[in-house]
Write an enzyme that holds these catalytic residues in place. Structure first.
Site, PDB file in Angstrom:
ATOM      1  CG  ASP A 112     -10.765   9.228  -3.943  1.00 33.27           C
ATOM      2  OD1 ASP A 112      -9.739   8.811  -4.504  1.00 33.27           O
ATOM      3  OD2 ASP A 112     -11.098   8.877  -2.804  1.00 33.27           O
ATOM      4  CG  ASP A 177      -5.604   4.123  -3.531  1.00 34.37           C
ATOM      5  OD1 ASP A 177      -4.513   3.865  -3.013  1.00 34.37           O
ATOM      6  OD2 ASP A 177      -6.659   3.584  -3.170  1.00 34.37           O
TER       7      ASP A 177
HETATM    8  N1  GLY Z   1      -9.254   4.149  -3.742  1.00 28.78           N
HETATM    9  C1  GLY Z   1      -9.764   3.281  -2.765  1.00 28.78           C
HETATM   10  C2  GLY Z   1      -9.679   1.849  -3.107  1.00 28.78           C
HETATM   11  O1  GLY Z   1      -9.055   1.444  -4.060  1.00 28.78           O
HETATM   12  O2  GLY Z   1     -10.264   1.076  -2.390  1.00 28.78           O
END
Ligand code: GLY
Length: 417
Positions: A112, A177
């Protein structure tokens, strides 16, 4: 006479458009004035905390440490609010909250980094030109690149993923994501001249397009790879209702990510994918009239079965997810600026989403909601976590979308050539 009527009609149309534009500019202004007050109250509240605002629990502020996936959103929101209001108190706070994240430039424990660093330092660099920020971003891109594997062609999202079916643990999961983290890599290539970041981003996007996007342009949340053969060994969900369902925020990440990938590459396959995913979202039969989706498009439908260990059940409530709408609104505004049959509609739907989000059902009253802006988001229903609460990333993408809308109203290009 005919000519006079025609001229009068054109003049009336121009006046009406002008008035509508003024009204919409006032709408954006109202939302940034509101954000300015809520964010400053949040700043007061967080002055003595080491944590980063994430949500509320029983009305109280919940923060995380910097290693969670969301610490970049609060500084990012401060940057967007400062950019519009030019309020220097917001800038001072944005600098402080951004610079606290510097140690993350060497973080490699999950994927992330894009969210964590590009939303904070990316905006900081864009708005200040501070060269140190650029170097930090490039180093963060190096750290993210360590998670790339040339056999799978992808960046590993999490170190492992335990299936909700209770039978498997995967060691190379990729979640939709992850498309969002590629923006940091595209930036780093341009900033450093090192093409390897861009190559990784393109490879990841191509593999995601092939393996994670279904024929109808809906999306799998989690795709797991074998690192010896590079083959897909599992297509499941973590935060969605079932493996074959479409998790609303996952779809939103896909629309945004492929739109951004098209911006950076001009590869028409990415544009087509972004448009297909956008069409799926906005034309879906389960999308409510106010255009704010339920947390998954297929909750409780026949043919969709949650994993045994998931807390999602056919009787699970159909909560809305304002965060998915905010991400989608921002993405659709950009998508509407690219060639396509439905481009005008993308803008219309995005604006409708923004008006819904800014209305009384979703935008909190001043001084409430733990000083977050939007109510009614869902973190992860299968994990029984953060259900029907404010979420810091909903606010970030709401402000980003407002900023984009404002630029469009002022006749500016969203992204220069
Ligand atoms: N990237 C994690 C979420 O969207 O919850």
């Amino acid at each position: 006479m005919k000519r006079f009527v025609l001229t009068l009609t054109v003049v009336c149309f121009i006046i009406q458009s002008f008035k509508a534009g003024e009204k919409e500019l006032a709408f954006v202004k109202d939302n940034f004035s509101y954000a300015d007050v809520q964010l400053k109250s949040m700043l007061n509240k967080t002055e003595k905390t080491a944590g980063f605002p994430r949500t509320t629990k029983t009305g109280k502020l919940v923060t995380t440490n910097m290693y969670d996936w969301t610490p970049g959103f609060f500084p990012g929101s401060l940057w967007y609010a400062y950019e519009y209001t030019k309020d220097t108190a917001l800038k001072t706070a944005a600098v402080k909250w951004t610079e606290r994240l510097e140690p993350l430039k060497d973080f490699t424990q999950h994927h992330d980094l894009g969210f964590m660093m590009y939303c904070s330092y990316g905006n900081a660099y864009r708005l200040t030109g501070n060269i140190q920020y650029k170097d930090i971003l490039v180093q963060a891109a190096r750290s993210l690149s360590t998670r790339y594997d040339s056999i799978t062609g992808c960046i590993k999202s999490w170190n492992e993923f335990k299936s909700w079916h209770g039978d498997k643990t995967y060691s190379f999961p990729v979640i939709i994501d992850n498309m969002m983290n590629l923006e940091l890599l595209f930036f780093a290539s341009k900033a450093s001249g090192d093409a390897s970041f861009r190559k990784i981003a393109v490879s990841h996007a191509l593999h995601t397009m092939k393996n994670q996007v279904r024929k109808d342009y809906s999306s799998y949340h989690v795709v797991c790879y074998d690192t010896v053969t590079g083959k897909v060994v599992g297509r499941e969900t973590a935060q969605g209702y079932s493996d074959n369902s479409t998790w609303a925020r996952g779809q939103a990440w896909g629309i945004y990510g492929f739109t951004m990938a098209y911006r950076e590459t001009k590869d028409k396959r990415f544009l087509k994918t972004a448009q297909g995913m956008g069409d799926f979202f906005i034309n879906h039969k389960s999308l409510p009239a106010d255009k704010i989706p339920y947390w998954d498009f297929n909750i409780g439908e026949v043919g969709y079965i949650p994993g045994l260990k998931s807390n999602a059940k056919p009787s699970s409530p159909k909560y809305r997810d304002a965060s998915a709408a905010a991400v989608t609104a921002s993405a659709l505004l950009e998508l509407s600026s690219y060639p396509g049959r439905h481009s005008r509609n993308y803008k219309a739907v995005a604006v409708q989403m923004l008006h819904s989000l800014a209305g009384p059902d979703y935008r909190a009253n001043l001084g409430t909601n733990g000083n977050f802006l939007l109510m009614q988001s869902v973190g992860s229903l299968p994990h029984s976590s953060e259900i029907n609460v404010p979420l810091v990333y909903a606010d970030y993408y709401f402000l980003e979308a407002m900023k984009r809308y404002n630029m469009m109203l002022e006749g500016k290009q969203l992204f220069g050539e």
